[in-house]
Design a protein around this motif. Structure first.
Motif, PDB file in Angstrom:
ATOM      1  N   THR A 168      26.049   3.299  27.783  1.00  0.00           N
ATOM      2  CA  THR A 168      26.434   3.496  26.386  1.00  0.00           C
ATOM      3  C   THR A 168      25.274   4.158  25.650  1.00  0.00           C
ATOM      4  OG1 THR A 168      27.812   1.515  26.443  1.00  0.00           O
ATOM      5  CG2 THR A 168      27.200   2.339  24.270  1.00  0.00           C
ATOM      6  N   VAL A 169      25.584   5.188  24.890  1.00  0.00           N
ATOM      7  CA  VAL A 169      24.555   5.897  24.127  1.00  0.00           C
ATOM      8  C   VAL A 169      24.470   5.273  22.731  1.00  0.00           C
ATOM      9  CG1 VAL A 169      23.886   8.119  23.136  1.00  0.00           C
ATOM     10  CG2 VAL A 169      24.928   8.017  25.411  1.00  0.00           C
ATOM     11  N   PHE A 170      23.272   4.874  22.364  1.00  0.00           N
ATOM     12  CA  PHE A 170      23.021   4.289  21.055  1.00  0.00           C
ATOM     13  C   PHE A 170      22.191   5.272  20.240  1.00  0.00           C
ATOM     14  CE2 PHE A 170      23.688   0.796  23.941  1.00  0.00           C
ATOM     15  CZ  PHE A 170      24.543  -0.020  23.227  1.00  0.00           C
ATOM     16  N   HIS A 171      22.385   5.256  18.946  1.00  0.00           N
ATOM     17  CA  HIS A 171      21.639   6.137  18.059  1.00  0.00           C
ATOM     18  C   HIS A 171      20.847   5.293  17.072  1.00  0.00           C
ATOM     19  CE1 HIS A 171      23.773   9.617  19.556  1.00  0.00           C
ATOM     20  NE2 HIS A 171      24.886   8.896  19.489  1.00  0.00           N
ATOM     21  N   SER A 172      19.645   5.728  16.821  1.00  0.00           N
ATOM     22  CA  SER A 172      18.783   5.044  15.867  1.00  0.00           C
ATOM     23  C   SER A 172      19.123   5.490  14.454  1.00  0.00           C
ATOM     24  CB  SER A 172      17.323   5.382  16.159  1.00  0.00           C
ATOM     25  OG  SER A 172      16.495   4.893  15.144  1.00  0.00           O
ATOM     26  N   ALA A 173      19.021   4.569  13.521  1.00  0.00           N
ATOM     27  CA  ALA A 173      19.215   4.913  12.102  1.00  0.00           C
ATOM     28  C   ALA A 173      17.976   5.632  11.564  1.00  0.00           C
ATOM     29  CB  ALA A 173      19.476   3.652  11.303  1.00  0.00           C
TER      30      ALA A 173
ATOM     31  N   ASN B 246      24.746 -10.927  15.424  1.00  0.00           N
ATOM     32  CA  ASN B 246      23.653 -10.742  16.362  1.00  0.00           C
ATOM     33  C   ASN B 246      23.949  -9.620  17.341  1.00  0.00           C
ATOM     34  OD1 ASN B 246      23.659 -14.007  15.791  1.00  0.00           O
ATOM     35  ND2 ASN B 246      21.678 -13.018  15.683  1.00  0.00           N
ATOM     36  N   ARG B 247      25.213  -9.400  17.648  1.00  0.00           N
ATOM     37  CA  ARG B 247      25.602  -8.269  18.501  1.00  0.00           C
ATOM     38  C   ARG B 247      25.209  -6.967  17.819  1.00  0.00           C
ATOM     39  NH1 ARG B 247      29.905  -4.566  18.905  1.00  0.00           N
ATOM     40  NH2 ARG B 247      30.399  -4.018  21.046  1.00  0.00           N
ATOM     41  N   ASN B 248      25.500  -6.863  16.541  1.00  0.00           N
ATOM     42  CA  ASN B 248      25.144  -5.650  15.807  1.00  0.00           C
ATOM     43  C   ASN B 248      23.637  -5.462  15.742  1.00  0.00           C
ATOM     44  OD1 ASN B 248      27.805  -5.004  15.370  1.00  0.00           O
ATOM     45  ND2 ASN B 248      27.888  -5.996  13.375  1.00  0.00           N
ATOM     46  N   ALA B 249      22.904  -6.541  15.562  1.00  0.00           N
ATOM     47  CA  ALA B 249      21.442  -6.449  15.531  1.00  0.00           C
ATOM     48  C   ALA B 249      20.903  -5.989  16.886  1.00  0.00           C
ATOM     49  CB  ALA B 249      20.840  -7.791  15.136  1.00  0.00           C
ATOM     50  N   ALA B 250      21.471  -6.515  17.963  1.00  0.00           N
ATOM     51  CA  ALA B 250      21.051  -6.104  19.307  1.00  0.00           C
ATOM     52  C   ALA B 250      21.349  -4.618  19.523  1.00  0.00           C
ATOM     53  CB  ALA B 250      21.744  -6.950  20.369  1.00  0.00           C
ATOM     54  N   ARG B 251      22.480  -4.144  19.028  1.00  0.00           N
ATOM     55  CA  ARG B 251      22.823  -2.719  19.141  1.00  0.00           C
ATOM     56  C   ARG B 251      21.816  -1.863  18.378  1.00  0.00           C
ATOM     57  NH1 ARG B 251      27.880  -1.193  20.926  1.00  0.00           N
ATOM     58  NH2 ARG B 251      27.901   0.530  19.452  1.00  0.00           N
ATOM     59  N   MET B 252      21.352  -2.348  17.238  1.00  0.00           N
ATOM     60  CA  MET B 252      20.337  -1.610  16.477  1.00  0.00           C
ATOM     61  C   MET B 252      19.024  -1.542  17.262  1.00  0.00           C
ATOM     62  SD  MET B 252      21.009  -2.868  12.575  1.00  0.00           S
ATOM     63  CE  MET B 252      19.643  -1.906  11.950  1.00  0.00           C
ATOM     64  N   VAL B 253      18.646  -2.646  17.882  1.00  0.00           N
ATOM     65  CA  VAL B 253      17.440  -2.665  18.710  1.00  0.00           C
ATOM     66  C   VAL B 253      17.592  -1.680  19.862  1.00  0.00           C
ATOM     67  CG1 VAL B 253      16.019  -4.076  20.251  1.00  0.00           C
ATOM     68  CG2 VAL B 253      16.802  -5.023  18.074  1.00  0.00           C
ATOM     69  N   LEU B 254      18.752  -1.668  20.494  1.00  0.00           N
ATOM     70  CA  LEU B 254      18.985  -0.736  21.600  1.00  0.00           C
ATOM     71  C   LEU B 254      18.911   0.718  21.123  1.00  0.00           C
ATOM     72  CD1 LEU B 254      21.827  -2.632  23.467  1.00  0.00           C
ATOM     73  CD2 LEU B 254      19.441  -2.383  24.197  1.00  0.00           C
ATOM     74  N   GLY B 255      19.323   0.980  19.902  1.00  0.00           N
ATOM     75  CA  GLY B 255      19.187   2.323  19.340  1.00  0.00           C
ATOM     76  C   GLY B 255      17.736   2.744  19.208  1.00  0.00           C
TER      77      GLY B 255
ATOM     78  N   ALA C 257      18.387  -0.900  31.410  1.00  0.00           N
ATOM     79  CA  ALA C 257      17.646  -2.018  32.005  1.00  0.00           C
ATOM     80  C   ALA C 257      17.739  -3.264  31.130  1.00  0.00           C
ATOM     81  CB  ALA C 257      16.191  -1.622  32.232  1.00  0.00           C
ATOM     82  N   LEU C 258      17.635  -3.096  29.814  1.00  0.00           N
ATOM     83  CA  LEU C 258      17.739  -4.240  28.903  1.00  0.00           C
ATOM     84  C   LEU C 258      19.162  -4.819  28.897  1.00  0.00           C
ATOM     85  CD1 LEU C 258      15.596  -2.936  25.920  1.00  0.00           C
ATOM     86  CD2 LEU C 258      15.050  -4.865  27.428  1.00  0.00           C
ATOM     87  N   ILE C 259      20.153  -3.943  28.945  1.00  0.00           N
ATOM     88  CA  ILE C 259      21.543  -4.409  28.994  1.00  0.00           C
ATOM     89  C   ILE C 259      21.757  -5.266  30.232  1.00  0.00           C
ATOM     90  CG2 ILE C 259      23.940  -3.668  29.312  1.00  0.00           C
ATOM     91  CD1 ILE C 259      23.213  -1.207  27.529  1.00  0.00           C
ATOM     92  N   ARG C 260      21.229  -4.826  31.354  1.00  0.00           N
ATOM     93  CA  ARG C 260      21.379  -5.600  32.604  1.00  0.00           C
ATOM     94  C   ARG C 260      20.544  -6.877  32.569  1.00  0.00           C
ATOM     95  NH1 ARG C 260      21.099  -0.158  34.667  1.00  0.00           N
ATOM     96  NH2 ARG C 260      23.185   0.453  35.351  1.00  0.00           N
ATOM     97  N   GLU C 261      19.313  -6.761  32.070  1.00  0.00           N
ATOM     98  CA  GLU C 261      18.400  -7.916  32.034  1.00  0.00           C
ATOM     99  C   GLU C 261      19.000  -9.087  31.249  1.00  0.00           C
ATOM    100  OE1 GLU C 261      13.943  -8.989  30.314  1.00  0.00           O
ATOM    101  OE2 GLU C 261      14.425  -6.902  30.769  1.00  0.00           O
ATOM    102  N   PHE C 262      19.630  -8.781  30.125  1.00  0.00           N
ATOM    103  CA  PHE C 262      20.177  -9.836  29.269  1.00  0.00           C
ATOM    104  C   PHE C 262      21.688 -10.018  29.450  1.00  0.00           C
ATOM    105  CE2 PHE C 262      16.155  -8.756  27.316  1.00  0.00           C
ATOM    106  CZ  PHE C 262      15.617 -10.019  27.130  1.00  0.00           C
TER     107      PHE C 262
END
Length: 68
Positions: free
Chosen positions: A60-65, A21-30, A43-48
Protein backbone atom coordinates in the motif's frame (compact mmCIF):
# COMPACT_ATOMS: atom_id res chain seq x y z
CA UNK A 1 11.24 10.30 11.20
CA UNK A 2 13.57 7.56 12.32
CA UNK A 3 12.52 3.94 12.00
CA UNK A 4 12.95 3.51 15.77
CA UNK A 5 10.51 6.37 16.43
CA UNK A 6 8.08 4.94 13.86
CA UNK A 7 8.24 1.55 15.61
CA UNK A 8 7.56 3.20 18.96
CA UNK A 9 4.54 5.09 17.63
CA UNK A 10 3.08 2.18 15.68
CA UNK A 11 3.54 -0.11 18.69
CA UNK A 12 1.64 2.34 20.88
CA UNK A 13 -1.20 2.82 18.37
CA UNK A 14 -1.39 -0.89 17.59
CA UNK A 15 -1.73 -1.67 21.28
CA UNK A 16 -4.65 0.73 21.65
CA UNK A 17 -6.35 -0.64 18.55
CA UNK A 18 -9.17 1.81 17.78
CA UNK A 19 -10.06 3.28 14.40
CA UNK A 20 -8.49 6.58 15.44
CA UNK A 21 -5.27 4.74 16.15
CA UNK A 22 -5.48 3.11 12.71
CA UNK A 23 -5.50 6.55 11.14
CA UNK A 24 -2.57 7.65 13.28
CA UNK A 25 -0.61 4.55 12.25
CA UNK A 26 -1.36 5.34 8.59
CA UNK A 27 0.02 8.85 9.12
CA UNK A 28 3.20 7.39 10.63
CA UNK A 29 3.51 5.04 7.66
CA UNK A 30 3.20 8.05 5.34
CA UNK A 31 6.15 9.68 7.07
CA UNK A 32 8.15 6.46 6.84
CA UNK A 33 7.29 6.23 3.12
CA UNK A 34 8.55 9.76 2.56
CA UNK A 35 11.78 9.28 4.50
CA UNK A 36 12.65 5.61 3.96
CA UNK A 37 10.57 4.17 1.10
CA UNK A 38 8.19 1.31 0.43
CA UNK A 39 10.43 -1.47 1.77
CA UNK A 40 10.56 0.13 5.22
CA UNK A 41 6.77 0.61 5.22
CA UNK A 42 6.17 -3.00 4.22
CA UNK A 43 8.57 -4.21 6.92
CA UNK A 44 6.67 -2.27 9.60
CA UNK A 45 3.32 -3.58 8.33
CA UNK A 46 4.62 -7.14 8.64
CA UNK A 47 6.41 -6.54 11.95
CA UNK A 48 3.24 -5.31 13.66
CA UNK A 49 0.86 -7.55 11.67
CA UNK A 50 -1.16 -4.52 10.61
CA UNK A 51 -2.87 -6.51 7.84
CA UNK A 52 -4.57 -8.71 10.42
CA UNK A 53 -5.35 -5.88 12.83
CA UNK A 54 -6.48 -3.12 10.46
CA UNK A 55 -6.33 -4.63 6.94
CA UNK A 56 -3.30 -2.47 6.05
CA UNK A 57 -1.55 -4.54 3.39
CA UNK A 58 2.11 -4.56 2.32
CA UNK A 59 2.49 -2.71 -0.97
CA UNK A 60 0.00 0.00 0.00
CA UNK A 61 1.35 3.42 -0.95
CA UNK A 62 1.04 6.04 1.76
CA UNK A 63 1.51 9.76 1.30
CA UNK A 64 2.85 12.20 3.84
CA UNK A 65 0.91 15.35 4.66
CA UNK A 66 4.29 17.07 4.88
CA UNK A 67 6.70 17.65 2.02
CA UNK A 68 10.34 16.68 2.46
Amino acid sequence: MTLDKARELISMHSGLGSGYNRNAARMVLGEVMRDHGQQAVDALIREFDLEKQWEIKPGTVFHSAFKS
